[in-house]
Scaffold this motif. Structure first.
Motif, PDB file in Angstrom:
ATOM      1  N   VAL A 198       0.799  -1.397   0.078  1.00  0.00           N
ATOM      2  CA  VAL A 198       0.120   0.015  -0.143  1.00  0.00           C
ATOM      3  C   VAL A 198       0.869   1.354  -0.086  1.00  0.00           C
ATOM      4  O   VAL A 198       0.640   2.244  -0.711  1.00  0.00           O
ATOM      5  N   TYR A 199       1.845   1.155   0.888  1.00  0.00           N
ATOM      6  CA  TYR A 199       2.648   2.605   1.045  1.00  0.00           C
ATOM      7  C   TYR A 199       3.611   2.633  -0.247  1.00  0.00           C
ATOM      8  O   TYR A 199       4.003   3.866  -0.480  1.00  0.00           O
ATOM      9  N   GLN A 200       4.355   1.683  -0.849  1.00  0.00           N
ATOM     10  CA  GLN A 200       5.324   1.996  -1.937  1.00  0.00           C
ATOM     11  C   GLN A 200       5.091   3.057  -2.896  1.00  0.00           C
ATOM     12  O   GLN A 200       5.703   3.814  -3.156  1.00  0.00           O
ATOM     13  N   PRO A 201       3.516   2.793  -3.453  1.00  0.00           N
ATOM     14  CA  PRO A 201       3.329   3.869  -4.402  1.00  0.00           C
ATOM     15  C   PRO A 201       3.265   5.237  -3.888  1.00  0.00           C
ATOM     16  O   PRO A 201       3.230   6.068  -4.912  1.00  0.00           O
ATOM     17  N   GLN A 202       3.235   5.464  -2.788  1.00  0.00           N
ATOM     18  CA  GLN A 202       2.973   6.689  -2.402  1.00  0.00           C
ATOM     19  C   GLN A 202       4.171   7.557  -1.606  1.00  0.00           C
ATOM     20  O   GLN A 202       4.457   8.567  -1.196  1.00  0.00           O
ATOM     21  N   ALA A 203       5.273   6.389  -1.357  1.00  0.00           N
ATOM     22  CA  ALA A 203       6.630   6.961  -0.458  1.00  0.00           C
ATOM     23  C   ALA A 203       7.258   8.381  -0.936  1.00  0.00           C
ATOM     24  O   ALA A 203       7.490   9.130  -0.442  1.00  0.00           O
ATOM     25  N   ALA A 204       7.349   8.088  -2.444  1.00  0.00           N
ATOM     26  CA  ALA A 204       8.061   9.257  -3.150  1.00  0.00           C
ATOM     27  C   ALA A 204       7.254  10.519  -2.767  1.00  0.00           C
ATOM     28  O   ALA A 204       7.880  11.538  -2.671  1.00  0.00           O
ATOM     29  N   ASP A 205       6.049  10.358  -2.995  1.00  0.00           N
ATOM     30  CA  ASP A 205       4.990  11.537  -2.705  1.00  0.00           C
ATOM     31  C   ASP A 205       5.160  12.144  -1.471  1.00  0.00           C
ATOM     32  O   ASP A 205       5.072  13.213  -1.357  1.00  0.00           O
ATOM     33  N   ALA A 210       7.193  16.970   2.091  1.00  0.00           N
ATOM     34  CA  ALA A 210       7.722  17.496   3.083  1.00  0.00           C
ATOM     35  C   ALA A 210       8.717  18.584   2.227  1.00  0.00           C
ATOM     36  O   ALA A 210       8.872  19.624   2.916  1.00  0.00           O
ATOM     37  N   LEU A 211       9.485  18.454   1.291  1.00  0.00           N
ATOM     38  CA  LEU A 211      10.334  19.376   0.455  1.00  0.00           C
ATOM     39  C   LEU A 211       9.673  20.413  -0.054  1.00  0.00           C
ATOM     40  O   LEU A 211      10.037  21.574  -0.324  1.00  0.00           O
ATOM     41  N   ASP A 212       8.321  20.245  -0.856  1.00  0.00           N
ATOM     42  CA  ASP A 212       7.831  21.154  -1.405  1.00  0.00           C
ATOM     43  C   ASP A 212       6.438  20.773  -1.807  1.00  0.00           C
ATOM     44  O   ASP A 212       6.014  20.177  -2.586  1.00  0.00           O
ATOM     45  N   PRO A 213       5.674  21.432  -0.639  1.00  0.00           N
ATOM     46  CA  PRO A 213       4.089  21.068  -0.647  1.00  0.00           C
ATOM     47  C   PRO A 213       3.253  21.355  -2.034  1.00  0.00           C
ATOM     48  O   PRO A 213       2.506  20.702  -2.258  1.00  0.00           O
ATOM     49  N   SER A 214       3.876  22.349  -2.653  1.00  0.00           N
ATOM     50  CA  SER A 214       3.220  22.791  -3.692  1.00  0.00           C
ATOM     51  C   SER A 214       3.234  21.890  -4.944  1.00  0.00           C
ATOM     52  O   SER A 214       2.207  21.996  -5.859  1.00  0.00           O
ATOM     53  N   ALA A 215       4.212  21.203  -4.842  1.00  0.00           N
ATOM     54  CA  ALA A 215       4.474  20.089  -5.972  1.00  0.00           C
ATOM     55  C   ALA A 215       3.757  18.837  -5.812  1.00  0.00           C
ATOM     56  O   ALA A 215       3.978  17.741  -6.499  1.00  0.00           O
ATOM     57  N   ALA A 216       3.219  18.652  -4.438  1.00  0.00           N
ATOM     58  CA  ALA A 216       2.748  17.079  -3.877  1.00  0.00           C
ATOM     59  C   ALA A 216       1.529  16.985  -4.560  1.00  0.00           C
ATOM     60  O   ALA A 216       0.608  17.842  -4.289  1.00  0.00           O
TER      61      ALA A 216
END
Length: 225
Positions: A198-205, A210-216
């Motif tokens: 479940v988590y793996q497809p979302q991990a990078a997002d 955290a680093l750039d919320p506007s791009a998330a």
């Protein structure tokens, strides 16, 4: 009461730990990893100070072998401890004290080390290493494949009740930290495997958030954060 592995992905530089035990919340006491440095499992009559100490030594330039030797020379009660380490060059080292519980043994290769105590048989750590080395895919996939291989080889002498998987990538926080702290029925390793699915497809997002919320991306669920 525990079997585990520490590993490095040579392609991505990620580090990971996967661990399972008949004891509760094993990953909370035994799994340690630091981005750009390495990973450590500290188990068998556990001293939670050993994982951070080994990582500090590796951060200061020691390889896994030198870090483990330093613990052997300076830490108290090492006869009761089992400590596994992998460093940034893929070097591995293991300390298994003579007072490790039950059937205990260890195995290691490039980028991976496995160990356990109170095992069903002494083939389990090598099965874990072989499983990791044979598995394709992302580091998390390979860690789970390795733990499944260890379980198939016999695993712990009794039923396991908790498991965890910790992965670090480039940031100071975990890329993934998945735990099953107690399960009465079923397999905690499979619970972690399902959580990773479940988590793996979302991990990078979540890193992007955290680093750039506007791009998330948003997942469009109530309370999405």
């Amino acid at each position: 009461m525990t079997f585990s592995l520490v590993a490095r992905c040579a392609e991505t530089g990620q580090f990971g730990v996967a661990i399972s035990s008949s004891s509760p919340a094993v990953a909370a006491r035994c799994a340690y990893a630091r981005a750009g440095v390495g990973a450590v499992a500290s188990q068998n009559v556990t001293d939670p100070r050993l994982g951070p100490r080994a990582l500090d030594l590796m951060a200061d330039g020691a390889g896994a072998d030198a870090a483990i030797q330093a613990l052997q020379q300076s830490a108290d009660h090492m006869a009761y401890r089992q400590v596994l380490a992998v460093d940034g060059q893929g070097g591995t080292a293991i300390h298994s004290g003579p007072n490790s519980l039950g059937i205990w043994t260890q195995a290691q290769g490039r980028d991976v080390a496995a160990g356990g105590n109170l095992l069903a048989n002494d083939a389990v750590p090598q099965a874990i290493v072989d499983g990791f080395e044979a598995a394709p895919g992302a580091l998390g996939d390979r860690l789970i494949a390795a733990m499944r291989a260890g379980l198939a080889a016999g695993g712990e002498a009794g039923p396991v009740h908790s498991a965890g998987m910790l992965i670090v990538d480039r940031e100071s926080w975990p890329y993934a930290e998945l735990r099953c702290d107690w399960i009465d029925d079923g397999c905690p390793i499979e619970a972690i495997a399902r959580a990773w699915e479940v988590y793996q497809p979302q991990a990078a997002d979540y890193v992007t958030r955290a680093l750039d919320p506007s791009a998330a991306p948003s997942y469009g669920v109530p309370g999405d954060e």
